[in-house]
Design a protein around this motif. Structure first.
Motif, PDB file in Angstrom:
ATOM      1  N   GLU A  79      21.530   4.085 -23.414  1.00  0.00           N
ATOM      2  CA  GLU A  79      20.691   3.950 -24.585  1.00  0.00           C
ATOM      3  C   GLU A  79      21.466   3.197 -25.655  1.00  0.00           C
ATOM      4  OE1 GLU A  79      19.688   7.588 -26.510  1.00  0.00           O
ATOM      5  OE2 GLU A  79      21.763   8.183 -26.868  1.00  0.00           O
ATOM      6  N   ASP A  80      20.776   2.697 -26.649  1.00  0.00           N
ATOM      7  CA  ASP A  80      21.455   2.050 -27.770  1.00  0.00           C
ATOM      8  C   ASP A  80      22.354   3.074 -28.451  1.00  0.00           C
ATOM      9  OD1 ASP A  80      20.112  -0.290 -27.236  1.00  0.00           O
ATOM     10  OD2 ASP A  80      18.555   0.047 -28.750  1.00  0.00           O
ATOM     11  N   SER A  82      23.280   3.212 -31.337  1.00  0.00           N
ATOM     12  CA  SER A  82      22.761   3.534 -32.672  1.00  0.00           C
ATOM     13  C   SER A  82      21.762   4.690 -32.634  1.00  0.00           C
ATOM     14  CB  SER A  82      22.110   2.298 -33.296  1.00  0.00           C
ATOM     15  OG  SER A  82      21.052   1.825 -32.484  1.00  0.00           O
ATOM     16  N   ASN A  83      21.239   4.992 -31.450  1.00  0.00           N
ATOM     17  CA  ASN A  83      20.257   6.072 -31.327  1.00  0.00           C
ATOM     18  C   ASN A  83      20.904   7.442 -31.178  1.00  0.00           C
ATOM     19  OD1 ASN A  83      18.175   4.217 -31.449  1.00  0.00           O
ATOM     20  ND2 ASN A  83      17.917   4.090 -29.219  1.00  0.00           N
ATOM     21  N   ASP A 101      28.693  -7.898 -23.355  1.00  0.00           N
ATOM     22  CA  ASP A 101      28.017  -6.641 -23.022  1.00  0.00           C
ATOM     23  C   ASP A 101      28.984  -5.494 -23.316  1.00  0.00           C
ATOM     24  OD1 ASP A 101      26.528  -4.578 -21.996  1.00  0.00           O
ATOM     25  OD2 ASP A 101      26.300  -5.446 -19.992  1.00  0.00           O
ATOM     26  N   ARG A 103      29.755  -1.424 -23.781  1.00  0.00           N
ATOM     27  CA  ARG A 103      29.247  -0.121 -23.354  1.00  0.00           C
ATOM     28  C   ARG A 103      30.273   0.967 -23.629  1.00  0.00           C
ATOM     29  NH1 ARG A 103      25.609  -1.317 -17.910  1.00  0.00           N
ATOM     30  NH2 ARG A 103      24.838  -3.345 -18.632  1.00  0.00           N
ATOM     31  N   LYS A 203      30.933   2.441 -32.387  1.00  0.00           N
ATOM     32  CA  LYS A 203      29.716   2.050 -33.115  1.00  0.00           C
ATOM     33  C   LYS A 203      30.034   1.048 -34.220  1.00  0.00           C
ATOM     34  CE  LYS A 203      26.857   5.343 -34.232  1.00  0.00           C
ATOM     35  NZ  LYS A 203      26.342   6.661 -34.717  1.00  0.00           N
ATOM     36  N   TYR A 206      30.956  -2.235 -32.241  1.00  0.00           N
ATOM     37  CA  TYR A 206      29.885  -2.746 -31.376  1.00  0.00           C
ATOM     38  C   TYR A 206      28.560  -2.086 -31.766  1.00  0.00           C
ATOM     39  CZ  TYR A 206      34.000  -3.976 -28.596  1.00  0.00           C
ATOM     40  OH  TYR A 206      35.220  -4.464 -28.172  1.00  0.00           O
ATOM     41  N   ASP A 208      25.624  -3.007 -31.673  1.00  0.00           N
ATOM     42  CA  ASP A 208      24.531  -3.264 -30.735  1.00  0.00           C
ATOM     43  C   ASP A 208      24.872  -2.808 -29.317  1.00  0.00           C
ATOM     44  OD1 ASP A 208      22.986  -4.499 -32.757  1.00  0.00           O
ATOM     45  OD2 ASP A 208      24.035  -6.393 -32.445  1.00  0.00           O
ATOM     46  N   LYS A 210      25.749  -0.248 -25.993  1.00  0.00           N
ATOM     47  CA  LYS A 210      25.015   0.767 -25.243  1.00  0.00           C
ATOM     48  C   LYS A 210      25.937   1.949 -24.944  1.00  0.00           C
ATOM     49  CE  LYS A 210      21.413  -2.039 -24.623  1.00  0.00           C
ATOM     50  NZ  LYS A 210      20.075  -1.783 -25.215  1.00  0.00           N
TER      51      LYS A 210
END
Length: 337
Positions: A79-80, A82-83, A101, A103, A203, A206, A208, A210
């Motif tokens: 999931e993102d 940020s969530n 990318d 993660r 966070k 990065y 954006d 995952k």
């Protein structure tokens, strides 16, 4: 027992997606043990490994649990970042960025799975974590042009995870990526730079990115450290070797492997804030909880965030491990204290 030394063989070269040169190479000057008797318990366990080829004596292996009893994650979901509203920001994650990318793999998940077979930035990787040595390493899982998956063998060597590849069931040491037994004995997996860092720091760097979602098979255990007090103990779990005499064996060290490996003790780095050697700069900042201290990971004492970059500011491959493991695998290792 016959021991036959073999010279270095050139790597099988290929180009993986994302433009990285690959993959497994033959390590230098590793003795090959032949004509060892395969332990009967391994035969009974149904291994298809070619045990006639090995780079270690088999008495060096500790049997712990059954194969895949610690289940790898082979179809990871994300999931993102940020969530996130569940994981405290001071909890450690393995941060990885390839080809743009980024993660995060939380240790609260890795603790119960140890291996995630993933594709990041078009590159097939195995993200690995061994709690008994505190080692987190990311390997390219392409072997001879084929993306393979890795699982947990249920075996240890120097208290470190022994992985196996599923196509040939060759055994691989998580600490350094060396193949120990099977048709690939003597080969070495390519590794990519990754970082043990707090979720908050990931966070920040990065936004954006995952984050790995929990696997339903172990979701009830998330956030719990089954090795409470482990990084304060005087004797590491299931370790049969000698503890170092010049440093507390459970002190974290930042290890740089290669032709001239060396390590920097965490207390030295955390006190100074930065350290430079051989063109590399080591940096420390507060904010990351130890995953191996208290029973609830987020309550662990602050061991800080570490980065290692070259003169161009590029992150380099390193591992944060315990001194006992570093010396067990590299007996003459220089540890800067």
């Amino acid at each position: 027992m016959l021991i036959r030394s073999f010279a270095r063989i050139l790597a099988v070269m290929a180009i993986s997606a994302g433009g990285f040169a690959t993959q497994t190479a033959f390590a230098e000057n590793i003795p090959l043990y032949e004509s060892q008797e395969t332990p009967g318990r391994w035969v009974a366990e149904g291994w298809k490994t070619d045990f006639s080829r090995a780079t270690i004596p088999y008495w060096d292996v500790t049997d712990v649990i059954g194969r895949d009893n610690i289940p790898s994650i082979d179809e990871p979901k994300f999931e993102d970042v940020s969530n996130n509203i569940i994981i405290p920001g001071n909890e450690p994650v393995i941060g990885l960025e390839l080809n743009g990318d980024a993660r995060a793999y939380p240790l609260r998940i890795m603790m119960w799975h140890e291996i995630v077979n993933d594709n990041v930035g078009g590159v097939p990787v195995a993200v690995t974590f061994c709690p008994l040595c505190n080692t987190s390493i990311v390997f390219d899982r392409t072997i001879d042009g084929e993306a393979v998956t890795f699982g947990t063998s249920g075996k240890l060597r120097n208290s470190d995870l022994i992985m196996y590849d599923r196509p040939t069931q060759s055994w691989w040491q998580q600490f350094d990526g060396n193949a120990l037994a099977g048709v690939h004995a003597g080969r070495k997996l390519k590794s990519y730079p990754s970082r043990l860092m707090s979720l908050d720091l990931f966070k920040q760097e990065y936004p954006d990115g995952k984050m790995l979602l929990p696997d339903p098979r172990r979701i009830s255990q998330l956030g719990r450290n089954p090795y409470a007090g482990y990084d304060r103990t005087s004797q590491p779990f299931l370790f049969r070797g000698e503890m170092p005499e010049d440093i507390n064996g459970m002190v974290r060290v930042i290890l740089i492997q290669g032709s001239k490996p060396f390590a920097v003790a965490l207390p030295r780095l955390s006190e100074d804030g930065s350290f430079s050697k051989d063109g590399l700069t080591f940096s420390w900042s507060a904010g990351q909880a130890s995953a191996l201290d208290t029973s609830r990971i987020s309550d662990g004492r602050d061991v800080g965030n570490i980065s290692v970059v070259d003169k161009n500011g590029n992150h380099v491959v390193h591992e944060i491990t315990f001194a006992f493991a570093a010396r067990a695998f590299i007996p003459d290792l220089e540890i800067i204290q």
